[in-house]
Design a protein around this motif. Structure first.
Motif, PDB file in Angstrom:
ATOM      1  N   GLU A  86       0.829  -1.195   0.000  1.00  0.00           N
ATOM      2  CA  GLU A  86       0.000   0.000   0.000  1.00  0.00           C
ATOM      3  C   GLU A  86       0.859   1.239   0.000  1.00  0.00           C
ATOM      4  N   GLY A  87       0.317   2.279  -0.622  1.00  0.00           N
ATOM      5  CA  GLY A  87       1.007   3.553  -0.671  1.00  0.00           C
ATOM      6  C   GLY A  87       0.033   4.668  -0.965  1.00  0.00           C
ATOM      7  N   ILE A  88       0.579   5.841  -1.234  1.00  0.00           N
ATOM      8  CA  ILE A  88      -0.221   7.033  -1.507  1.00  0.00           C
ATOM      9  C   ILE A  88       0.250   7.621  -2.830  1.00  0.00           C
ATOM     10  N   LEU A  89      -0.677   8.137  -3.626  1.00  0.00           N
ATOM     11  CA  LEU A  89      -0.318   8.773  -4.890  1.00  0.00           C
ATOM     12  C   LEU A  89       0.230  10.172  -4.625  1.00  0.00           C
ATOM     13  N   ALA A  90       1.337  10.492  -5.277  1.00  0.00           N
ATOM     14  CA  ALA A  90       1.948  11.809  -5.106  1.00  0.00           C
ATOM     15  C   ALA A  90       1.191  12.874  -5.894  1.00  0.00           C
ATOM     16  N   GLY A  96      -4.230   5.817 -18.367  1.00  0.00           N
ATOM     17  CA  GLY A  96      -3.273   6.021 -19.454  1.00  0.00           C
ATOM     18  C   GLY A  96      -2.106   6.929 -19.098  1.00  0.00           C
ATOM     19  N   GLN A  97      -2.179   7.594 -17.966  1.00  0.00           N
ATOM     20  CA  GLN A  97      -1.090   8.465 -17.515  1.00  0.00           C
ATOM     21  C   GLN A  97      -0.187   7.719 -16.552  1.00  0.00           C
ATOM     22  N   LEU A  98       1.039   8.221 -16.413  1.00  0.00           N
ATOM     23  CA  LEU A  98       1.962   7.693 -15.411  1.00  0.00           C
ATOM     24  C   LEU A  98       2.036   8.657 -14.243  1.00  0.00           C
ATOM     25  N   GLY A  99       2.102   8.112 -13.068  1.00  0.00           N
ATOM     26  CA  GLY A  99       2.205   8.926 -11.874  1.00  0.00           C
ATOM     27  C   GLY A  99       3.265   8.382 -10.942  1.00  0.00           C
ATOM     28  N   THR A 100       3.297   8.885  -9.725  1.00  0.00           N
ATOM     29  CA  THR A 100       4.280   8.459  -8.739  1.00  0.00           C
ATOM     30  C   THR A 100       3.568   7.894  -7.523  1.00  0.00           C
ATOM     31  N   LEU A 101       3.964   6.679  -7.162  1.00  0.00           N
ATOM     32  CA  LEU A 101       3.440   5.997  -5.981  1.00  0.00           C
ATOM     33  C   LEU A 101       4.463   6.123  -4.864  1.00  0.00           C
ATOM     34  N   LEU A 102       4.026   6.579  -3.710  1.00  0.00           N
ATOM     35  CA  LEU A 102       4.890   6.668  -2.531  1.00  0.00           C
ATOM     36  C   LEU A 102       4.499   5.534  -1.589  1.00  0.00           C
ATOM     37  N   THR A 120      -9.597   6.813 -12.630  1.00  0.00           N
ATOM     38  CA  THR A 120      -9.159   8.147 -12.240  1.00  0.00           C
ATOM     39  C   THR A 120      -9.003   8.161 -10.722  1.00  0.00           C
ATOM     40  N   LEU A 121      -7.836   8.586 -10.272  1.00  0.00           N
ATOM     41  CA  LEU A 121      -7.558   8.613  -8.834  1.00  0.00           C
ATOM     42  C   LEU A 121      -7.036   9.996  -8.446  1.00  0.00           C
ATOM     43  N   ALA A 122      -7.522  10.507  -7.335  1.00  0.00           N
ATOM     44  CA  ALA A 122      -7.103  11.820  -6.857  1.00  0.00           C
ATOM     45  C   ALA A 122      -5.750  11.748  -6.165  1.00  0.00           C
ATOM     46  N   ARG A 123      -5.143  12.912  -6.042  1.00  0.00           N
ATOM     47  CA  ARG A 123      -3.876  13.025  -5.308  1.00  0.00           C
ATOM     48  C   ARG A 123      -4.103  12.604  -3.858  1.00  0.00           C
ATOM     49  N   GLN A 124      -3.119  11.939  -3.283  1.00  0.00           N
ATOM     50  CA  GLN A 124      -3.140  11.478  -1.891  1.00  0.00           C
ATOM     51  C   GLN A 124      -4.116  10.316  -1.658  1.00  0.00           C
ATOM     52  N   THR A 125      -4.557   9.665  -2.734  1.00  0.00           N
ATOM     53  CA  THR A 125      -5.420   8.496  -2.586  1.00  0.00           C
ATOM     54  C   THR A 125      -4.596   7.318  -2.096  1.00  0.00           C
ATOM     55  N   ARG A 126      -5.121   6.584  -1.124  1.00  0.00           N
ATOM     56  CA  ARG A 126      -4.452   5.368  -0.650  1.00  0.00           C
ATOM     57  C   ARG A 126      -4.734   4.286  -1.667  1.00  0.00           C
ATOM     58  N   ASN A 135       7.304  -2.820 -18.398  1.00  0.00           N
ATOM     59  CA  ASN A 135       8.196  -1.657 -18.316  1.00  0.00           C
ATOM     60  C   ASN A 135       8.546  -1.298 -16.877  1.00  0.00           C
ATOM     61  N   ASP A 136       8.280  -2.176 -15.930  1.00  0.00           N
ATOM     62  CA  ASP A 136       8.491  -1.930 -14.505  1.00  0.00           C
ATOM     63  C   ASP A 136       7.609  -0.808 -13.971  1.00  0.00           C
ATOM     64  N   VAL A 137       6.456  -0.616 -14.596  1.00  0.00           N
ATOM     65  CA  VAL A 137       5.469   0.342 -14.099  1.00  0.00           C
ATOM     66  C   VAL A 137       4.500  -0.429 -13.203  1.00  0.00           C
ATOM     67  N   VAL A 138       4.240   0.111 -12.037  1.00  0.00           N
ATOM     68  CA  VAL A 138       3.380  -0.542 -11.061  1.00  0.00           C
ATOM     69  C   VAL A 138       1.929  -0.144 -11.342  1.00  0.00           C
ATOM     70  N   LYS A 139       1.068  -1.124 -11.483  1.00  0.00           N
ATOM     71  CA  LYS A 139      -0.360  -0.860 -11.691  1.00  0.00           C
ATOM     72  C   LYS A 139      -1.013  -0.816 -10.316  1.00  0.00           C
ATOM     73  N   VAL A 140      -1.773   0.250 -10.059  1.00  0.00           N
ATOM     74  CA  VAL A 140      -2.378   0.447  -8.744  1.00  0.00           C
ATOM     75  C   VAL A 140      -3.887   0.557  -8.854  1.00  0.00           C
ATOM     76  N   GLN A 141      -4.529   0.359  -7.737  1.00  0.00           N
ATOM     77  CA  GLN A 141      -5.977   0.523  -7.626  1.00  0.00           C
ATOM     78  C   GLN A 141      -6.263   1.076  -6.248  1.00  0.00           C
ATOM     79  N   ALA A 142      -7.289   1.899  -6.160  1.00  0.00           N
ATOM     80  CA  ALA A 142      -7.654   2.470  -4.862  1.00  0.00           C
ATOM     81  C   ALA A 142      -7.949   1.349  -3.873  1.00  0.00           C
ATOM     82  N   SER A 143      -7.457   1.474  -2.681  1.00  0.00           N
ATOM     83  CA  SER A 143      -7.669   0.444  -1.662  1.00  0.00           C
ATOM     84  C   SER A 143      -9.143   0.242  -1.375  1.00  0.00           C
TER      85      SER A 143
END
Length: 151
Positions: A86-90, A96-102, A120-126, A135-143
């Motif tokens: 688990e993490g938070i979106l920066a 289709g976009q790339l983002g940063t997972l913390l 679609t996920l908002a900033r700071q979403t868990r 491509n070593d891109v991590v696929k995420v989904q809202a918890s």
């Protein structure tokens, strides 16, 4: 005249540097300094120039091994440790976009991972990691979506 004791001192200095910095660079240089120490002990009449050449070559070899070792990523272990983390979106994330997972805990020494999502996920979403792409891109989904059973 054997200079093995000087090389042992150089190895000890690099070992002390390693204890102070914990970067592993000092460890490899200490190992590299042990090579001319052993050789100068076995061949006490070896010239200083030859000992320096041996040290330079062993330092380069150790640095090469260190870089190869530190950059190698056992993919199986990364996937097993990363999926389900688990993490938070920066920043906000669109499909289709790339983002940063913390991540809350680092994996393979990295706390920030490039991520994507089908929703679609908002900033700071868990979020929870569900897959890793080629491509070593991590696929995420809202918890919260995972708890509801949405895939």
């Amino acid at each position: 005249m054997g200079f093995y004791w000087i090389w042992l001192g150089v190895a000890a200095i690099f070992a002390i540097i390693e204890f102070c910095t914990v970067t592993f660079f000092g460890l490899w240089m200490a190992i590299a300094a042990l090579v001319p120490a052993i050789i100068s002990y076995l061949c006490p009449h070896l010239s200083v120039v030859m000992q320096l050449l041996i040290w330079a070559l062993s330092s380069l070899s150790c640095a090469f091994i260190w870089v190869k070792w530190i950059r190698s990523k056992p993919v199986v272990h990364v996937e097993s440790a990363l999926i389900g983390s688990e993490g938070i979106l920066a920043e906000a994330l669109q499909p289709g976009q790339l983002g940063t997972l913390l991540l809350s805990r680092p994996i393979q020494g990295k706390q920030e991972w490039v991520c994507c999502s089908d929703h679609t996920l908002a900033r700071q979403t868990r979020v929870t990691t569900i897959a890793i792409t080629e491509n070593d891109v991590v696929k995420v989904q809202a918890s919260s979506l995972l708890k509801e059973g949405v895939k």
